[in-house]
Design a protein around this motif. Structure first.
Motif, PDB file in Angstrom:
ATOM      1  N   GLU A  18      35.100  49.713  48.674  1.00  0.00           N
ATOM      2  CA  GLU A  18      35.159  49.878  47.220  1.00  0.00           C
ATOM      3  C   GLU A  18      34.450  48.718  46.547  1.00  0.00           C
ATOM      4  O   GLU A  18      34.427  47.606  47.066  1.00  0.00           O
ATOM      5  CB  GLU A  18      36.611  49.834  46.744  1.00  0.00           C
ATOM      6  N   ALA A  19      33.941  48.970  45.370  1.00  0.00           N
ATOM      7  CA  ALA A  19      33.378  47.887  44.562  1.00  0.00           C
ATOM      8  C   ALA A  19      34.514  46.969  44.134  1.00  0.00           C
ATOM      9  O   ALA A  19      35.632  47.425  43.877  1.00  0.00           O
ATOM     10  CB  ALA A  19      32.671  48.466  43.348  1.00  0.00           C
ATOM     11  N   GLN A  47      42.667  46.637  52.191  1.00  0.00           N
ATOM     12  CA  GLN A  47      41.236  46.366  52.353  1.00  0.00           C
ATOM     13  C   GLN A  47      40.706  47.082  53.590  1.00  0.00           C
ATOM     14  O   GLN A  47      41.495  47.515  54.437  1.00  0.00           O
ATOM     15  CB  GLN A  47      41.015  44.863  52.533  1.00  0.00           C
ATOM     16  N   PRO A  48      39.384  47.184  53.724  1.00  0.00           N
ATOM     17  CA  PRO A  48      38.819  47.835  54.911  1.00  0.00           C
ATOM     18  C   PRO A  48      39.293  47.221  56.230  1.00  0.00           C
ATOM     19  O   PRO A  48      39.431  47.925  57.222  1.00  0.00           O
ATOM     20  CB  PRO A  48      37.313  47.650  54.740  1.00  0.00           C
ATOM     21  N   ASP A  90      40.165  54.113  54.020  1.00  0.00           N
ATOM     22  CA  ASP A  90      39.046  55.047  54.015  1.00  0.00           C
ATOM     23  C   ASP A  90      38.498  55.101  52.593  1.00  0.00           C
ATOM     24  O   ASP A  90      39.243  55.436  51.669  1.00  0.00           O
ATOM     25  CB  ASP A  90      39.515  56.434  54.463  1.00  0.00           C
ATOM     26  N   PRO A  91      37.220  54.768  52.402  1.00  0.00           N
ATOM     27  CA  PRO A  91      36.677  54.722  51.042  1.00  0.00           C
ATOM     28  C   PRO A  91      36.659  56.080  50.343  1.00  0.00           C
ATOM     29  O   PRO A  91      36.527  56.140  49.130  1.00  0.00           O
ATOM     30  CB  PRO A  91      35.260  54.176  51.233  1.00  0.00           C
ATOM     31  N   SER A  96      42.312  51.280  48.058  1.00  0.00           N
ATOM     32  CA  SER A  96      43.343  50.388  47.508  1.00  0.00           C
ATOM     33  C   SER A  96      44.102  51.084  46.382  1.00  0.00           C
ATOM     34  O   SER A  96      45.306  50.904  46.229  1.00  0.00           O
ATOM     35  CB  SER A  96      42.719  49.087  47.011  1.00  0.00           C
ATOM     36  N   LYS A  97      43.423  51.914  45.603  1.00  0.00           N
ATOM     37  CA  LYS A  97      44.082  52.651  44.521  1.00  0.00           C
ATOM     38  C   LYS A  97      45.126  53.611  45.084  1.00  0.00           C
ATOM     39  O   LYS A  97      46.252  53.682  44.585  1.00  0.00           O
ATOM     40  CB  LYS A  97      43.046  53.416  43.700  1.00  0.00           C
ATOM     41  N   ASP A  98      44.768  54.346  46.133  1.00  0.00           N
ATOM     42  CA  ASP A  98      45.712  55.283  46.755  1.00  0.00           C
ATOM     43  C   ASP A  98      46.915  54.547  47.332  1.00  0.00           C
ATOM     44  O   ASP A  98      48.054  54.992  47.198  1.00  0.00           O
ATOM     45  CB  ASP A  98      45.011  56.077  47.864  1.00  0.00           C
TER      46      ASP A  98
END
Length: 118
Positions: A18-19, A47-48, A90-91, A96-98
């Motif tokens: 994510e940005a 984070q990833p 998973d982007p 992070s929002k999910d």
């Protein structure tokens, strides 16, 4: 070119994160124990490379606040995190929002939205 060919042949595509400006973190005010009702902020960031955590509070970019009916214990937070044990960043499907929305919605309490989000 060799890497691109290998990625295509194995169905692998590099993960795009994510940005930074769209990343979210969730902050809990945790009660360390029933005998010590003082609250300490704990920030969780999905984070990833996995779950990151640190002591810290809300930032100016806070989106929502939820005040639970009772202070959240560390044990309850750990139980909530266990429900996500098998999830991976998973982007496309679990950012992070999910992560934040899932945990935020597990807590019963009064929700307050920031004026910027209203």
């Amino acid at each position: 070119q060799e890497n691109e060919r290998n990625e295509r042949s194995h169905g692998f595509s590099p993960m795009v994160a994510e940005a930074a400006e769209t990343r979210l973190a969730i902050v809990y005010n945790i009660s360390e124990s029933a005998s010590q009702p003082s609250l300490k902020p704990l920030r969780l960031d999905w984070q990833p490379d996995g779950l990151a955590f640190m002591q810290g509070g809300l930032s100016k970019s806070c989106v929502s606040v939820k005040v639970p009916a009772e202070p959240l214990s560390l044990e309850v937070l750990i139980q909530h995190l266990h429900t996500l044990e098998k999830r991976e960043y998973d982007p496309q499907s679990f950012t992070s929002k999910d992560f934040c929305e899932y945990l935020f919605n597990l807590i019963e309490g009064k929700e307050e939205r920031s004026k910027a989000q209203s």
